[in-house]
Design a protein around this motif. Structure first.
Motif, PDB file in Angstrom:
ATOM      1  N   MET A 198     -14.401  17.507  14.428  1.00  0.00           N
ATOM      2  CA  MET A 198     -14.265  18.865  14.942  1.00  0.00           C
ATOM      3  C   MET A 198     -12.814  19.149  15.300  1.00  0.00           C
ATOM      4  N   SER A 199     -12.480  20.411  15.343  1.00  0.00           N
ATOM      5  CA  SER A 199     -11.135  20.841  15.718  1.00  0.00           C
ATOM      6  C   SER A 199     -11.244  22.179  16.426  1.00  0.00           C
ATOM      7  N   SER A 200     -10.258  22.487  17.242  1.00  0.00           N
ATOM      8  CA  SER A 200     -10.283  23.754  17.979  1.00  0.00           C
ATOM      9  C   SER A 200      -9.110  24.636  17.582  1.00  0.00           C
ATOM     10  N   ARG A 201      -9.323  25.958  17.654  1.00  0.00           N
ATOM     11  CA  ARG A 201      -8.282  26.952  17.440  1.00  0.00           C
ATOM     12  C   ARG A 201      -8.360  27.967  18.574  1.00  0.00           C
ATOM     13  N   HIS A 202      -7.218  28.567  18.881  1.00  0.00           N
ATOM     14  CA  HIS A 202      -7.166  29.533  19.974  1.00  0.00           C
ATOM     15  C   HIS A 202      -6.440  30.793  19.493  1.00  0.00           C
ATOM     16  N   TYR A 203      -6.965  31.950  19.937  1.00  0.00           N
ATOM     17  CA  TYR A 203      -6.404  33.231  19.518  1.00  0.00           C
ATOM     18  C   TYR A 203      -6.295  34.171  20.714  1.00  0.00           C
ATOM     19  N   LEU A 204      -5.206  34.920  20.736  1.00  0.00           N
ATOM     20  CA  LEU A 204      -4.994  35.925  21.774  1.00  0.00           C
ATOM     21  C   LEU A 204      -5.220  37.307  21.162  1.00  0.00           C
ATOM     22  N   PHE A 205      -6.026  38.129  21.851  1.00  0.00           N
ATOM     23  CA  PHE A 205      -6.339  39.476  21.371  1.00  0.00           C
ATOM     24  C   PHE A 205      -5.728  40.507  22.319  1.00  0.00           C
ATOM     25  N   PRO A 206      -4.493  40.943  22.048  1.00  0.00           N
ATOM     26  CA  PRO A 206      -3.863  41.959  22.914  1.00  0.00           C
ATOM     27  C   PRO A 206      -4.550  43.306  22.742  1.00  0.00           C
ATOM     28  N   ASP A 207      -4.363  44.180  23.717  1.00  0.00           N
ATOM     29  CA  ASP A 207      -4.968  45.512  23.645  1.00  0.00           C
ATOM     30  C   ASP A 207      -4.435  46.298  22.454  1.00  0.00           C
ATOM     31  N   ASP A 208      -3.168  46.109  22.160  1.00  0.00           N
ATOM     32  CA  ASP A 208      -2.548  46.805  21.027  1.00  0.00           C
ATOM     33  C   ASP A 208      -2.070  45.780  20.004  1.00  0.00           C
ATOM     34  N   GLY A 209      -2.325  46.051  18.753  1.00  0.00           N
ATOM     35  CA  GLY A 209      -1.803  45.186  17.711  1.00  0.00           C
ATOM     36  C   GLY A 209      -2.773  44.122  17.256  1.00  0.00           C
ATOM     37  N   GLU A 210      -2.312  43.339  16.281  1.00  0.00           N
ATOM     38  CA  GLU A 210      -3.106  42.292  15.662  1.00  0.00           C
ATOM     39  C   GLU A 210      -3.299  41.103  16.622  1.00  0.00           C
ATOM     40  N   PRO A 211      -4.382  40.355  16.436  1.00  0.00           N
ATOM     41  CA  PRO A 211      -4.531  39.109  17.202  1.00  0.00           C
ATOM     42  C   PRO A 211      -3.394  38.144  16.856  1.00  0.00           C
ATOM     43  N   LEU A 212      -3.198  37.164  17.708  1.00  0.00           N
ATOM     44  CA  LEU A 212      -2.129  36.187  17.514  1.00  0.00           C
ATOM     45  C   LEU A 212      -2.682  34.784  17.701  1.00  0.00           C
ATOM     46  N   ARG A 213      -2.144  33.860  16.955  1.00  0.00           N
ATOM     47  CA  ARG A 213      -2.556  32.466  17.099  1.00  0.00           C
ATOM     48  C   ARG A 213      -1.855  31.809  18.284  1.00  0.00           C
ATOM     49  N   LEU A 214      -2.593  30.959  19.001  1.00  0.00           N
ATOM     50  CA  LEU A 214      -2.025  30.131  20.064  1.00  0.00           C
ATOM     51  C   LEU A 214      -2.163  28.675  19.634  1.00  0.00           C
ATOM     52  N   SER A 215      -1.060  27.986  19.494  1.00  0.00           N
ATOM     53  CA  SER A 215      -1.128  26.577  19.092  1.00  0.00           C
ATOM     54  C   SER A 215      -1.735  25.743  20.214  1.00  0.00           C
ATOM     55  N   LYS A 216      -2.287  24.597  19.829  1.00  0.00           N
ATOM     56  CA  LYS A 216      -2.852  23.685  20.824  1.00  0.00           C
ATOM     57  C   LYS A 216      -1.776  23.243  21.804  1.00  0.00           C
ATOM     58  N   ARG A 217      -0.564  22.998  21.295  1.00  0.00           N
ATOM     59  CA  ARG A 217       0.544  22.587  22.163  1.00  0.00           C
ATOM     60  C   ARG A 217       0.855  23.661  23.189  1.00  0.00           C
ATOM     61  N   LEU A 218       0.850  24.921  22.763  1.00  0.00           N
ATOM     62  CA  LEU A 218       1.152  26.015  23.676  1.00  0.00           C
ATOM     63  C   LEU A 218       0.061  26.169  24.731  1.00  0.00           C
TER      64      LEU A 218
END
Length: 298
Positions: free
Chosen positions: A1-21
């Motif tokens: 298994m692996s995990s991914r993280h995403y940020l969904f701002p109110d305006d604009g496209e979603p953004l990827r969050l690295s595991k390190r971040l």
């Protein structure tokens, strides 16, 4: 298994969050000042993998990251964990069979404030990033303020593992020594460092470890100076692996004052105790306390 993280701002496209971040944000080693003073939606995705290739999305959880004035999320995480913990273990009715309406409302409010449901639109956008059909499907990544670490090659990892495999023995050996022995240990280590200059940095390091341990032992014997009363609230899973969900501390003058403060903190947080949650107290010198912060995050 692996995990991914995403940020969904109110305006604009979603953004990827690295595991390190994400790990850097959780442990206070990184920050996102561009989101200072805001509350942002974050989706955490668990993937089933075959080798390095993701096969399918197993689960998706939505949470809110609350950023302070510097772009740090730790205060928000502490508040979120406390609210959810208190809601999950709020008292039931006296008959033990019917959960009170107040308890249900408390849990509902905690979930609404700190959690959000990852819907089909969000999952479709995440899936497009994971399995892109064109370059435009790839999402941009959020950049933190900490410097990007250089890649760790296979050879470097292997060499580091081999060189540090038995380092725990050094700390264990030093911790077993009494004050007179610690003094002799540090002196002899520095002497050998002069005799074997090719290893002088290693001998200097273990001599410094002995110096630090000697000072802790001395302060524990004397009981004076700055001490800390510490209470940890730990949640245990079925495999008896603990997760710290709350840490409370108080700075004190002297060991005895720290003991009294620890008893007070225990009494204040006794209500957090549950079947799978323990409330544990200890007293630490300021040296031990600051070392603890470095190892687990503030």
């Amino acid at each position: 298994m692996s995990s991914r993280h995403y940020l969904f701002p109110d305006d604009g496209e979603p953004l990827r969050l690295s595991k390190r971040l994400v790990e850097g944000l959780i442990f206070g080693k990184d920050a996102l000042p561009q989101y200072a003073g805001t509350r942002q939606k974050v989706a955490s995705i668990m993937l089933e993998m075959e080798g390095a290739k993701p096969q399918r999305i197993l689960s998706a959880q939505g949470a809110y990251f609350v950023f302070d004035a510097t772009g740090d999320i730790r205060r928000g995480l502490t508040r979120s964990a406390g609210d959810i913990l208190n809601a999950a273990y709020s008292p039931s009715e006296a008959n033990g069979t019917v959960v009170s309406l107040h308890s249900k409302l408390t849990k509902k409010r905690a979930e609404e404030e700190h959690r959000w449901t990852v819907g089909k639109n969000e999952l479709d956008r995440i899936a497009a990033d994971i399995w892109p059909k064109s370059s435009s499907d790839r999402l941009k990544s959020v950049q933190g303020v900490s410097a990007k670490r250089p890649p760790l090659t296979f050879d470097a990892r292997l060499a580091l593992d081999e060189a540090t495999g038995d380092l725990w023995k050094i700390a264990h050996a030093i911790d077993e020594l009494k004050e007179p022995s610690l003094k002799g240990f540090a002196y002899e280590a520095r002497t050998r460092g002069e005799a074997f200059p090719e290893h002088r940095h290693l001998y200097q390091a273990i001599a410094q470890m002995a110096d630090e341990r000697l000072e802790i032992v001395r302060r524990r014997r004397v009981g004076k100076g700055v001490w800390y009363a510490v209470v940890d609230v730990i949640m245990w899973d079925d495999n008896r692996v603990g997760t710290n969900v709350g840490r409370y501390h108080e700075e004190c003058s002297g060991k005895q004052a720290a003991v009294v403060a620890a008893r007070k903190l225990l009494a204040e947080h006794a209500g957090d105790f549950a079947e799978n949650i323990t409330v544990e107290a200890e007293v630490l010198t300021d040296l031990e306390w600051h070392e603890r912060l470095k190892s687990v995050g503030d």
